[in-house]
Design an enzyme around this catalytic site. Structure first.
Site, PDB file in Angstrom:
ATOM      1  N   LYS A  49       0.843  -1.202   0.000  1.00  0.00           N
ATOM      2  CA  LYS A  49       0.000   0.000   0.000  1.00  0.00           C
ATOM      3  C   LYS A  49       0.875   1.249   0.000  1.00  0.00           C
ATOM      4  O   LYS A  49       2.010   1.221   0.481  1.00  0.00           O
ATOM      5  CB  LYS A  49      -0.853   0.029   1.271  1.00  0.00           C
ATOM      6  CG  LYS A  49      -1.990  -0.963   1.316  1.00  0.00           C
ATOM      7  CD  LYS A  49      -2.717  -0.870   2.652  1.00  0.00           C
ATOM      8  CE  LYS A  49      -3.852  -1.872   2.743  1.00  0.00           C
ATOM      9  NZ  LYS A  49      -4.934  -1.671   1.781  1.00  0.00           N
ATOM     10  N   ARG A  89     -10.346 -11.602   2.146  1.00  0.00           N
ATOM     11  CA  ARG A  89     -11.223 -12.647   1.599  1.00  0.00           C
ATOM     12  C   ARG A  89     -10.561 -14.018   1.686  1.00  0.00           C
ATOM     13  O   ARG A  89     -11.224 -15.037   1.804  1.00  0.00           O
ATOM     14  CB  ARG A  89     -11.631 -12.279   0.172  1.00  0.00           C
ATOM     15  CG  ARG A  89     -10.477 -12.168  -0.787  1.00  0.00           C
ATOM     16  CD  ARG A  89     -10.809 -11.342  -2.027  1.00  0.00           C
ATOM     17  NE  ARG A  89     -10.784  -9.903  -1.749  1.00  0.00           N
ATOM     18  CZ  ARG A  89     -11.046  -8.961  -2.640  1.00  0.00           C
ATOM     19  NH1 ARG A  89     -11.376  -9.281  -3.879  1.00  0.00           N
ATOM     20  NH2 ARG A  89     -11.013  -7.685  -2.310  1.00  0.00           N
TER      21      ARG A  89
END
Ligand code: BES
Ligand code: MN
Ligand code: ZN
Length: 498
Positions: A276, A350
């Site tokens: 990120k 996920r």
């Protein structure tokens, strides 16, 4: 305002020296207990109200310092408007707003639980008390210094003056459990990742044993044996080992299948190899808010001895870039045998949830499953911070969650699922890939989860917008909200207790 002690309930007749808070309806209307309390001040309220043009409008306040004739050192009159009809959540907010008017230096405040039309019912007084507790929360355990002239805030003792003290105390017990659960969740979320890594998180979840929750912790070896490679792949780049924690509260009928709560517990999300940008990355210490909510909820259910069988399961990992980190292009085999191609290592939540959902579904055969996850930035783009995204294969469960959301103010907005979206995560090399491109990013994330829940009624709540960097509200001034504890407690209360 300060961190609060537990509220206490006192009788209308009691007089104390701290801050006195009264509610006043439009037209300067007070209830009988308030009028009695102000009797020694003569026409002080009328004169002050005239001077300040205070009439009791909703949200307005009148403050009188050192009111002569009263034991209280400050009188705060909160306007509530014309003949208000308070729902439970309005009362929680009112309690929060009342504490918001108490100066930081004050160490005690008495709130009179009465409107012009009469005393609050015990349940209503307890909701008010809940709001005072939530509002008073501060996370300052790492502040060792104060600025010049800034006194450390006093620990505030809130007293709620009520018509029937034992009845209010009784109604408070269940709310006390919920308040503790919310605060537990907020604390976990605010804690920095150098302190709260998977093992330490699991240790803290272990404290639920005191409340009667059975806590089981799976380490890396145990998860390897089960084939939870999607979860383990996320954690393999970290020096901190991954964990899964399963919490069980059996307050329901023996043999009744449990309701299951599953939380994303990414203790820190750097993005991994798909790293990120630096700006704002510190917020990713809160990427375990789903797991924190599950722990807070299990605490609340156990502490109020909820008549329900419930399972809480959290996948705890740290997503780091490293020589051993997972790469884009890697393919992992999940516990249920499906394969996932990693396109972006930052779509890690996920992967964790896929294995935990399957584990819970097959091991515990729950009547329904609800997962909470700070899963996508896209849900913040779609819904902002007011609603969590809700994805589900079950209309009835959605209905119930939507209603619980309205009742608690922790609101959910249903988003679509469907085969058209499902195609977006087809992979060239594996059964699926872990991202589906920029469009509908929250939906494709949910589509991946849907492949791990089989036919079990299930709802996924994407709480990236509601859990972190929370807007300042009457009931929360902290960075973390503890979102979801009250919502799911309400759901259980309304539909799953025997
Ligand atoms: N933890 C983040 C999502 C997030 C973003 C939570 C902002 C809270 C605030 C999640 O793991 C993530 O990185 N999602 C990516 C997915 C993308 C790579 C497909 C995102 O939302 O950008
Ligand atoms: Mn991520
Ligand atoms: Zn994440």
């Amino acid at each position: 305002m300060a961190d609060a002690r537990k509220p206490e309930f006192v009788s209308f007749a009691s007089r104390s020296s701290g801050v006195l808070v009264l509610f006043c309806e439009e037209g300067l209307k007070l209830g009988p207990a308030c009028r009695r309390a102000l009797a020694p001040t003569g026409d002080l309220l009328q004169r002050a109200a005239t001077a300040d043009r205070f009439t009791g409008k909703k949200g307005s306040t009148l403050e009188i310092v050192a009111p002569s004739g009263l034991a209280a050192n400050r009188l705060v009159v909160l306007g509530v408007g014309k003949a208000p009809r308070f729902k439970a959540h309005d009362l929680v907010k009112l309690g929060g707003a009342a504490v918001g008017k108490v100066p930081a230096a004050a160490s005690s405040a008495t709130i009179v639980a009465e409107l012009a039309s009469g005393a609050f019912k015990p349940d209503q007084s307890a909701e008010l008390a809940l709001g005072t507790q939530l509002r008073s929360y501060v996370f300052d355990r790492y502040k060792t210094k104060r600025k010049e002239g800034e006194e450390p805030p006093a620990k505030l003792q809130v007293s709620i003056a009520v018509a029937n003290v034992p009845a209010a105390q009784k109604a408070w017990r269940a709310r006390d459990a919920v308040a503790e659960g919310v605060i537990m969740a907020r604390d976990l979320i605010n804690e920095p990742a150098n302190v709260l890594y998977p093992e330490e998180f699991a240790r803290r979840a272990g404290a639920l044993k005191k409340a009667g929750v059975a806590v089981e912790v799976l380490d890396v070896a145990a998860m390897k044996k089960l084939g939870m490679n999607a979860l383990l792949g996320v954690g393999q780049g970290s020096r901190k080992d991954s964990r899964m924690v399963i919490m069980r509260w059996n307050g329901g009928k023996k043999g009744t299948p449990p309701i299951a709560f599953i939380g994303k517990g990414v203790c820190f999300d750097t993005g991994g190899i798909s790293i990120k940008p630096a700006a704002g990355m510190e917020d990713m210490k809160g990427d375990m808010a789903g797991a924190a909510c599950v722990v807070g909820l299990m605490h609340a259910l156990a502490s109020r001895r909820a008549r329900v069988n419930a399972v809480g399961a959290i996948g705890l990992v740290e997503n780091m870039p490293d020589g051993n980190a997972q790469r884009p292009g890697d393919i992992v085999k999940t516990m249920n045998g499906q394969t996932i191609e990693i396109i972006n290592t930052d779509a890690e939540g996920r992967l964790v949830l896929a294995d935990v959902l399957h584990y819970v579904n097959t091991r515990h055969k729950p009547r329904c499953m609800i997962d909470l996850a700070t899963l996508t930035g896209a849900i913040i783009v779609a819904l902002g911070q007011e609603y969590a995204g809700m994805f589900s294969n079950d209309d009835r469960l959605c209905d119930r969650l939507a209603k619980a959301g309205q009742a608690t103010g922790e609101r959910v907005w249903r988003m679509p699922l469907g085969p058209e979206y499902d195609k977006l995560i087809d992979s060239k090399f594996a059964d699926m890939k872990n991202t589906g491109g920029r469009w509908g990013g929250s939906i494709t994330a949910a589509q991946l989860l849907a492949r791990f829940v089989d036919k079990t009624p299930w709802a996924h709540l994407d709480i990236a917008g509601t859990a972190l960097g929370s807007p300042q509200t009457d009931i929360n001034k902290s960075w973390s909200s503890g979102w979801g504890v009250r919502l799911l407690n309400q759901l259980v209360l309304d539909h799953y207790e025997r």
